[in-house]
Design a protein around this motif. Structure first.
Motif, PDB file in Angstrom:
ATOM      1  N   ALA A  26      -4.402   4.410  -5.297  1.00 45.76           N
ATOM      2  CA  ALA A  26      -3.376   5.395  -4.953  1.00 45.76           C
ATOM      3  C   ALA A  26      -3.504   5.835  -3.502  1.00 45.76           C
ATOM      4  O   ALA A  26      -2.505   5.953  -2.786  1.00 45.76           O
ATOM      5  N   VAL A  27      -4.729   6.052  -3.043  1.00 46.35           N
ATOM      6  CA  VAL A  27      -4.950   6.446  -1.650  1.00 46.35           C
ATOM      7  C   VAL A  27      -4.555   5.315  -0.705  1.00 46.35           C
ATOM      8  O   VAL A  27      -3.929   5.546   0.332  1.00 46.35           O
ATOM      9  N   SER A  28      -4.863   4.092  -1.059  1.00 46.02           N
ATOM     10  CA  SER A  28      -4.521   2.945  -0.214  1.00 46.02           C
ATOM     11  C   SER A  28      -3.017   2.786  -0.079  1.00 46.02           C
ATOM     12  O   SER A  28      -2.501   2.519   1.012  1.00 46.02           O
ATOM     13  N   VAL A  29      -2.302   2.938  -1.177  1.00 43.80           N
ATOM     14  CA  VAL A  29      -0.842   2.815  -1.140  1.00 43.80           C
ATOM     15  C   VAL A  29      -0.251   3.917  -0.268  1.00 43.80           C
ATOM     16  O   VAL A  29       0.630   3.660   0.553  1.00 43.80           O
ATOM     17  N   THR A  30      -0.732   5.134  -0.412  1.00 42.36           N
ATOM     18  CA  THR A  30      -0.233   6.253   0.392  1.00 42.36           C
ATOM     19  C   THR A  30      -0.539   6.029   1.868  1.00 42.36           C
ATOM     20  O   THR A  30       0.320   6.230   2.726  1.00 42.36           O
TER      21      THR A  30
END
Length: 64
Positions: A26-30
């Motif tokens: 989720a952090v990588s996508v954001t």
């Protein structure tokens, strides 16, 4: 708000390693989305700068 609920549910259902993986994804996508937005803003600023420079060159007298 839905993301938070989904992540909380995932945290309850998944093991520790899987929770870390889901949160990391989720952090990588954001971060990827923020990076793309920054690239777009920088590209727009460069194009605007070139247009302003060209307009100034057309209006101002040359030094020659």
């Amino acid at each position: 708000m839905k993301r938070i609920a989904l992540l909380a549910l995932a945290a309850l259902l998944l093991s520790g390693c899987a929770v870390v993986t889901v949160a990391s994804t989720a952090v990588s996508v954001t971060a990827g989305a923020v990076g793309l937005a920054a690239d777009a803003a920088i590209g727009t600023a460069r194009i605007t700068g070139k247009a302003v420079g060209a307009a100034a060159d057309a209006v101002l007298p040359s030094d020659e």
